[in-house]
Motif scaffolding. Structure first.
Motif, short mmCIF file in Angstrom:
data_model
loop_
_atom_site.label_atom_id
_atom_site.label_comp_id
_atom_site.label_asym_id
_atom_site.label_seq_id
_atom_site.Cartn_x
_atom_site.Cartn_y
_atom_site.Cartn_z
N ASP A 94 -16.00 39.73 -6.15
CA ASP A 94 -17.03 40.22 -7.07
C ASP A 94 -16.67 39.97 -8.53
O ASP A 94 -17.48 40.17 -9.42
CB ASP A 94 -17.24 41.73 -6.88
CG ASP A 94 -18.11 42.00 -5.66
OD1 ASP A 94 -18.74 41.04 -5.17
OD2 ASP A 94 -18.15 43.16 -5.21
N GLU A 95 -15.43 39.55 -8.74
CA GLU A 95 -14.97 39.37 -10.12
C GLU A 95 -15.29 37.96 -10.57
O GLU A 95 -14.79 36.98 -10.03
CB GLU A 95 -13.47 39.61 -10.17
CG GLU A 95 -12.92 39.68 -11.58
CD GLU A 95 -11.39 39.64 -11.57
OE1 GLU A 95 -10.82 39.16 -12.56
OE2 GLU A 95 -10.79 40.06 -10.55
N LEU A 96 -16.15 37.86 -11.58
CA LEU A 96 -16.57 36.55 -12.06
C LEU A 96 -15.40 35.78 -12.65
O LEU A 96 -14.47 36.38 -13.21
CB LEU A 96 -17.65 36.70 -13.13
CG LEU A 96 -19.00 37.26 -12.68
CD1 LEU A 96 -19.95 37.37 -13.87
CD2 LEU A 96 -19.62 36.40 -11.58
N ALA B 274 -15.82 32.36 -8.46
CA ALA B 274 -15.52 33.77 -8.66
C ALA B 274 -14.46 34.22 -7.66
O ALA B 274 -14.30 33.63 -6.59
CB ALA B 274 -16.78 34.61 -8.51
N ASN C 263 -28.27 40.42 -22.35
CA ASN C 263 -27.91 39.34 -21.43
C ASN C 263 -29.00 39.15 -20.38
O ASN C 263 -29.67 40.11 -20.00
CB ASN C 263 -26.58 39.66 -20.74
CG ASN C 263 -25.42 39.61 -21.71
OD1 ASN C 263 -25.53 38.98 -22.77
ND2 ASN C 263 -24.32 40.25 -21.36
N THR D 32 -23.39 32.20 -10.47
CA THR D 32 -22.67 32.16 -9.19
C THR D 32 -23.31 31.19 -8.20
O THR D 32 -22.84 31.04 -7.08
CB THR D 32 -22.62 33.57 -8.55
OG1 THR D 32 -23.95 34.10 -8.52
CG2 THR D 32 -21.72 34.50 -9.34
N ARG E 198 -26.23 36.68 -13.54
CA ARG E 198 -25.19 36.66 -12.51
C ARG E 198 -25.55 35.71 -11.36
O ARG E 198 -24.71 34.94 -10.91
CB ARG E 198 -24.93 38.07 -11.99
CG ARG E 198 -23.66 38.15 -11.18
CD ARG E 198 -23.33 39.55 -10.72
NE ARG E 198 -22.19 39.47 -9.83
CZ ARG E 198 -20.93 39.70 -10.23
NH1 ARG E 198 -20.68 40.03 -11.47
NH2 ARG E 198 -19.93 39.58 -9.37
N GLU F 200 -30.99 37.74 -14.76
CA GLU F 200 -30.64 36.90 -13.62
C GLU F 200 -29.37 36.10 -13.90
O GLU F 200 -29.06 35.16 -13.16
CB GLU F 200 -31.80 35.98 -13.25
CG GLU F 200 -32.02 34.79 -14.18
CD GLU F 200 -32.68 35.12 -15.51
OE1 GLU F 200 -32.84 36.31 -15.82
OE2 GLU F 200 -33.00 34.18 -16.26
N ILE G 233 -22.57 34.12 -19.36
CA ILE G 233 -23.58 35.19 -19.43
C ILE G 233 -23.56 35.80 -20.83
O ILE G 233 -24.60 35.96 -21.47
CB ILE G 233 -23.29 36.28 -18.36
CG1 ILE G 233 -23.50 35.71 -16.96
CG2 ILE G 233 -24.17 37.50 -18.61
CD1 ILE G 233 -23.13 36.67 -15.84
N GLN H 159 -17.71 32.09 -16.05
CA GLN H 159 -19.00 32.66 -15.63
C GLN H 159 -19.37 33.84 -16.52
O GLN H 159 -20.52 33.96 -16.98
CB GLN H 159 -18.94 33.08 -14.16
CG GLN H 159 -18.82 31.90 -13.20
CD GLN H 159 -18.57 32.33 -11.76
OE1 GLN H 159 -17.73 33.20 -11.52
NE2 GLN H 159 -19.29 31.72 -10.83
N ALA H 160 -18.39 34.69 -16.75
CA ALA H 160 -18.66 35.86 -17.59
C ALA H 160 -19.01 35.43 -19.01
O ALA H 160 -19.94 35.98 -19.63
CB ALA H 160 -17.43 36.78 -17.60
#
Lengths: 677, 323, 162
Positions: free
Chosen positions: C81-83, C78, A2, A11, A7, A5, C91, C87-88
């Motif tokens: 801290d929990e996406l 989010a 993965n 976000t 994350r 960057e 990734i 979002q998860a």
């Protein structure tokens, strides 16, 4: 793996050039030429200066000084000559974006205009032979006797293809945020595919020692070549910041991007192919006609892939250029290979039909032993493997070659194939690797991650070289204060930076603390080989017999590109390139405005790039290649080969579906419908 | 953008009272803000009508009244609209993107301006934007522009999908304004360019659309089809909203054909309709009807493809409806 | 003009120029750089945010016109801290490359998952269809991705839609 960057990107925390929080920032907005050729007689800034919040108007009336010898596209306001419509002729700096833009609209520019010429033609009297083509290839090549080869051929194909002006259109507009410090040092947050080059260019333009300039591009929202060279917004931001004594931010509008950030030259390409009854080429000639500006010469290497593709006793390639009253074309994903292979691979398909031969087999029959033009041995070449594997996966063996006979209601169905290729080069780079206090490793290189996954790939490379887990390696890039590195371009990034990182890591391992590498000598010592990645694209199209709409239900690419450093990232690169190639094949086109100069369709509602609905099934696979001649990673670049060949495969499939050969991209409904009715 | 004042209206009547020359009404803003940023629209004052209580879809006897401020998405997903006017729901869903449809209003959709490249570029001439400055599209890029009803002054097309369906449904546009209230039957809202291409519609200054009223759905099968080279999020090259009612005897009892992307206004193909009504519902008849309609086409070199495209589309669509 | 918005759950009062878009307001005044400016004309989707829970283009919304609204940007998706699952999934499926369209894709997908009803590709317009890949592709077509990550975007969203 993965993306490292990932994350911060999901976000919303990844910081792109225009997004750095800077105190006291001001905003600049360019004023663009409304004539295509002539001279700025006068810039009247009075009304603009009276507008709220306006701090300065820059123009040729009182040009802020730049060092001499700057690139013509960057020497802002240093001349009153207008070279193309859309050229930046003034700029407003104000306290807010809204105020700067409103004031730019009232800057009055008077011109003495001359007649302009913006039209590329294959019989243009101004055509000339440039000294070389991008980046440093010979302009022409000739081996054997073309005319004799054509005369003895059983079958001859003599065809002309045209490709339009294309625009890179990265999602992130070109932007810059410039700040001068008290000591006269310049910091620019730029949308740069290479901070070292951007730094060097800005230092030269402003007459500063390199040490006084720093360029930062931590995240870049795509570039596809258009951010590979420094663009005027970076110069304008720095110039304006010096004038107003405050930081200046510029974000080009999407429309302005069409004017001043480069584009793919339109091409007219004539191909002459001769073959014997078995399909073996007896002659292959590829002549490309292209444009450049009156400011700078950019000569695309359009016909160069033909020098390496197929075995033939007679091979000639040539490039002819004409200087027009247009902006300077530049790099767009696979400059040269992309439009050139569109033409060559379309012509090969035409030849296959003329011979009554399967297009895969035609390519196999013409597989060369050594590079056809130079005679150099290939470091590795697996085009045939790609064609065979693609044919197998795609179900090619069941294909009936007869054009225009498969139907699903109103939809005509066809399949097509094309080969792809891209050079596997590397350039000198520096890198540094050190052990941090916590025992992890810091790797530094002024590389750029424009979406390729460079951070991630380099982390993997360093981790392998160090023999540690990737989590223990931290790659720092996107800053010209880091060890000097070449741009992310030409599919050379990973090979160049990775080589330096491996050497730095090797030195670190022996030194225990720090490794510094400079691969200049190593790269200079690379043995003489023909180094290229190859691939094969297979596509299925559906063409509406009612509307001429073309849809692509299936697109498969098989590539042989050395050792794949990271499968997840590589697949994304390949399918991304193929998706862009679909756009080139079916919708992308910028029109040149013959009456007023400049471009038309300067936004994303008119210049269509593929949308999600256009891309149901794009898949990429690869053959594992072991090629020890390349670099320590044994890798070939993968950023560009995906786009190469896609448009030809689509055009070939459209022919198979309809029986009609479209030789001008993009293949839009008008070109399907008009010849049919 | 030039500076402007902004006020939010609480009622249609108040909005109209707020009107003065230089004022524009702001709906969802998905076209107006775009045009303001381009410098094409330069209002001195915006009266925001997007939150007026005109956001309901109501059944009134056998008709349906759609408030002017109803968002495109809400119109398209409304169960009553989907059941009774599926062609309208389809047309709306083919327009723009989900994000735009969530915001764009019914009235704003009707009043959106052409996407002609010259109209949108204030540095080039355009008779619609600057009357008398000329129409460079005729000699320049008109690939996506009009083949029907155009003039020497303007070859722009109206970009809406929804308006094409409303033209076929013969919807009524309810308007209030300084001159009082009135009702404009579709496709009469939009006009052809003639000598005054700057006027897209028959609305007078200060007029405000309050609702679109749909008469009972016509008898027969309906369809909306949009042609575009990009599979989604693109304006139509040509689109069609068609209604075909074929009796048990195989004779066309009713037919309505509205075309998008071919003219300055949603184009009712009346010649084709007249040619078909009372005759056989056959492919041959559809072709003759389409050709009758397109006899009046005045294509330009780069948009001549729209003639066979429109012909094919009419024939294929009617064949689909007849079967 | 002074306006008040709820941005990612927090009230924000700002004095704005009526010409300022919500996008520029977020980026230049509130320091929320997640929403991206890709075209500034509603043609790319990079600026997509949720306004009162619905996905919308912040470049075409004037700040003054959304006074009183609730705005959710990618920074607000989010939960600490929990996406967000999207979002998860983005990734995991490598659903982006340069990342510039990503905030818009994510906000658009988050809004899209809450939008019932048919789309232009739905066979039966009376039925609220399942979110098949074809439906997702059509519904996400307002978000352009020049890197060409669509295939991965659709697989990421499909995983969350299941």
């Amino acid at each position: 793996m993965n993306r490292i960057e990932g994350r911060v990107k999901v976000t919303g925390l990844a910081t792109y050039a225009a997004e750095y929080p800077v105190e006291d920032v001001t905003y600049a907005f360019p004023v663009q030429s409304q004539i295509a050729k002539g001279r700025v007689r006068h810039v009247d800034a009075q009304d603009a200066l009276a507008m709220p919040g306006v701090l300065a108007v820059l123009s040729g009336e009182d040009p802020p000084p730049l060092a001499s010898g700057a690139d013509g596209e960057l020497a802002l306001f240093q001349s009153r000559e207008v070279a193309y419509r859309g050229q930046i002729v003034a700029a407003v700096v104000a306290d807010t974006y809204e105020n700067a833009r409103a004031a730019a609209a009232v800057v009055r520019v008077d011109y003495d205009s001359d007649d302009h010429d913006v039209s590329l033609r294959a019989d243009h009297p101004g055509l000339y032979k440039p000294d070389h083509v991008n980046p440093a290839y010979p302009t022409d090549s000739e081996k054997g006797d073309i005319e004799a080869g054509l005369a003895e051929a059983a079958t001859v194909v003599d065809v002309v293809y045209e490709t339009p002006v294309l625009h890179n259109n990265p999602m992130e507009p070109h932007a810059a945020l410039a700040c001068w410090d008290d000591e006269g040092g310049l910091l620019v947050y730029d949308t740069a595919q290479g901070t070292t080059l951007s730094r060097d260019t800005l230092a030269q333009v402003f007459g500063l020692p390199k040490e006084r300039v720093r360029v930062v591009s931590r995240h870049v929202g795509g570039g596809f070549g258009s951010k590979g060279t420094t663009r005027p917004q970076a110069v304008l931001a720095a110039m304006a910041a010096r004038v107003v004594g405050r930081p200046v931010k510029i974000v080009l509008t999407r429309q302005q991007m069409f004017d001043v950030t480069g584009y793919r030259t339109p091409t007219i390409q004539r191909l002459r192919l001769g073959a014997d009854a078995q399909g073996r080429l007896t002659a292959l000639e590829h002549v490309a006609y292209e444009q450049t500006s009156t400011l700078e010469e950019f000569a695309e290497q359009t016909a160069t892939p033909t020098r390496i593709m197929y075995a033939t006793p007679a091979l000639r390639t040539a490039h002819r250029l004409v200087r027009l009253d247009v902006a300077t074309p530049s790099w767009m994903r696979a400059p040269g290979e992309c439009p050139g292979m569109y033409a060559l691979e379309s012509a090969m398909d035409e030849l296959a039909y003329a011979l009554g031969m399967d297009p895969v087999e035609l390519r196999v029959v013409n597989e060369p032993e050594t590079e056809p033009d130079s005679g150099l041995p290939f470091s590795s070449r697996n085009l045939v493997g790609c064609l065979r594997e693609g044919a197998r996966r795609f179900g090619w063996e069941h294909r009936d070659p007869t054009p225009g006979v498969r139907r699903d209601g109103e939809w005509l169905i066809g399949t097509g194939v094309a080969a792809s290729t891209y050079p596997a080069r590397r350039r000198p780079s520096k890198a540094r690797a050190v052990v941090e206090d916590d025992g992890d490793f810091l790797v530094q290189v002024a590389a750029a991650d424009i979406g390729t996954g460079a951070r991630t790939a380099l982390t993997r490379i360093a981790a392998e070289a160090l023999g540690v887990a990737p989590e223990r390696v931290h790659v720092e890039l996107g800053d010209s204060d880091l060890p000097e590195a070449p741009v992310a371009g030409g599919s050379m990034g990973t090979a160049s930076w990775g080589s330096a990182i491996v050497r730095a890591c090797e030195e670190l391992k022996s030194d225990g603390k720090e490794g510094l590498a400079d691969t200049t000598e190593e790269v200079r010592g690379d043995a003489a080989f023909s180094r290229h990645a190859f691939g094969a694209q297979f596509v299925e199209v559906r063409v509406s017999s009612v509307t001429g709409e073309v849809r692509v239900p299936r697109l498969l690419g098989v590539f042989a590109a050395g050792r794949i450093v990271d499968p997840k990232l590589a697949r994304s690169q390949f399918i991304g390139g193929m998706t862009m190639g679909m756009g080139m094949g079916l919708m992308e086109e910028t029109l040149t405005d013959e009456e007023f100069g400049g471009f038309l369709r300067r936004d994303l509602a008119q210049y269509h790039v593929p949308a999600c609905a256009d891309v149901p099934d794009v898949e990429a696979v690869w053959l594992d290649e072991r090629d020890a001649e390349l670099n320590p990673m044994a890798s070939k670049g993968i950023g560009e080969i995906g786009i190469v060949g896609t448009a030809a495969a689509i055009g070939n499939a459209v022919y198979h579906a309809t029986g009609h050969r479209v030789r001008e991209l993009p293949i839009t409904p008008d070109k399907i419908l008009m010849p049919r009715f | 953008m030039k500076p402007f004042d902004y006020t939010r209206a609480d009622s249609a009547a108040q909005a109209v009272r707020e009107y003065a020359p230089g004022t524009m009404y702001l709906g969802g803003g998905t076209n107006l803000v775009d045009l303001m940023r381009l410098g094409v629209a330069e209002p001195e004052r915006l009266v925001d009508v997007s939150r007026l209580p005109l956001d309901t879809i109501e059944s009134v006897r056998d008709r349906v009244r759609v408030g002017a401020a109803v968002r495109n998405t809400d119109l398209a997903v409304d169960p009553m609209i989907r059941a009774r006017y599926p062609m309208l729901a389809r047309a709306v869903l083919t327009g723009a993107s989900g994000q735009v449809r969530n915001v764009a209003t019914v009235a704003g959709n009707l009043l959106q301006r052409t996407r002609c490249a010259y109209f949108q570029d204030v540095t080039r001439p355009c008779n619609k934007r600057r009357p008398g400055s000329g129409c460079p599209a005729i000699a320049g890029d008109h690939t996506n522009l009009a083949i029907l009803g155009s003039s020497e002054a303007c070859v722009a097309t109206h970009p809406s999908d929804m308006a094409v369906a409303l033209a076929a449904l013969e919807a009524e546009v309810h308007v209030t304004g300084p001159g009082g209230d009135r009702i404009i039957p579709m496709p009469g809202l939009h006009r052809l360019p003639g000598e005054e291409p700057e006027r897209d519609t028959v609305l007078e200054p200060g007029d405000l659309i309050t609702a679109v009223e749909l008469p009972p759905p016509p008898a027969g099968a309906t369809v909306y089809r949009k042609v575009r080279e990009r599979a989604s999020f693109a304006f139509a090259l040509v689109s069609i909203a068609a209604v075909l009612d074929v009796g048990d005897d195989g004779v066309v009892a009713g037919c309505r054909i509205a075309l998008g992307g071919v003219a300055h206004a949603p184009w009712r193909a009346e010649r084709a309709e007249q040619a078909l009504i009372g005759g056989p519902a056959t492919g041959e008849a559809f072709l003759r009807a389409a050709e009758a309609e397109l006899e009046q086409a005045r294509p330009l070199p780069r948009n001549a493809y729209k003639v066979p495209l429109t012909r094919n589309l009419i024939v294929s669509t009617l064949e689909g409806l007849a079967s | 003009m002074e306006i008040t918005l709820q941005v990612n759950g927090k009230p924000r009062t700002v004095d704005v120029d009526p010409r300022m878009s919500l996008l520029d307001l977020l980026r230049e005044r509130l320091g929320l750089i997640g929403a991206k400016k890709g075209c500034d004309h509603g043609q790319c989707g990079a600026c997509t945010v949720l306004i009162d829970g619905r996905r919308a283009l912040s470049c075409l919304a004037l700040g003054v016109a959304v006074d009183g609204s609730e705005v959710t940007t990618v920074e607000g998706l989010a939960n600490g801290d929990e996406l967000h699952p999207l979002q998860a999934a983005f990734i995991e499926h490598d659903a982006f490359q340069c990342g510039y369209c990503t905030p818009g894709q994510l906000c658009s997908a988050a809004g899209m998952l809450g939008e019932p009803g048919p789309s232009a590709v739905t066979e039966d317009i009376l039925v609220d269809p399942d979110l098949t890949p074809e439906e997702i592709r059509e519904r996400m077509s307002g978000n352009l991705c020049r890197c060409g990550a669509y295939v991965n975007i659709v697989s990421a969203i499909s995983e969350v839609a299941r």
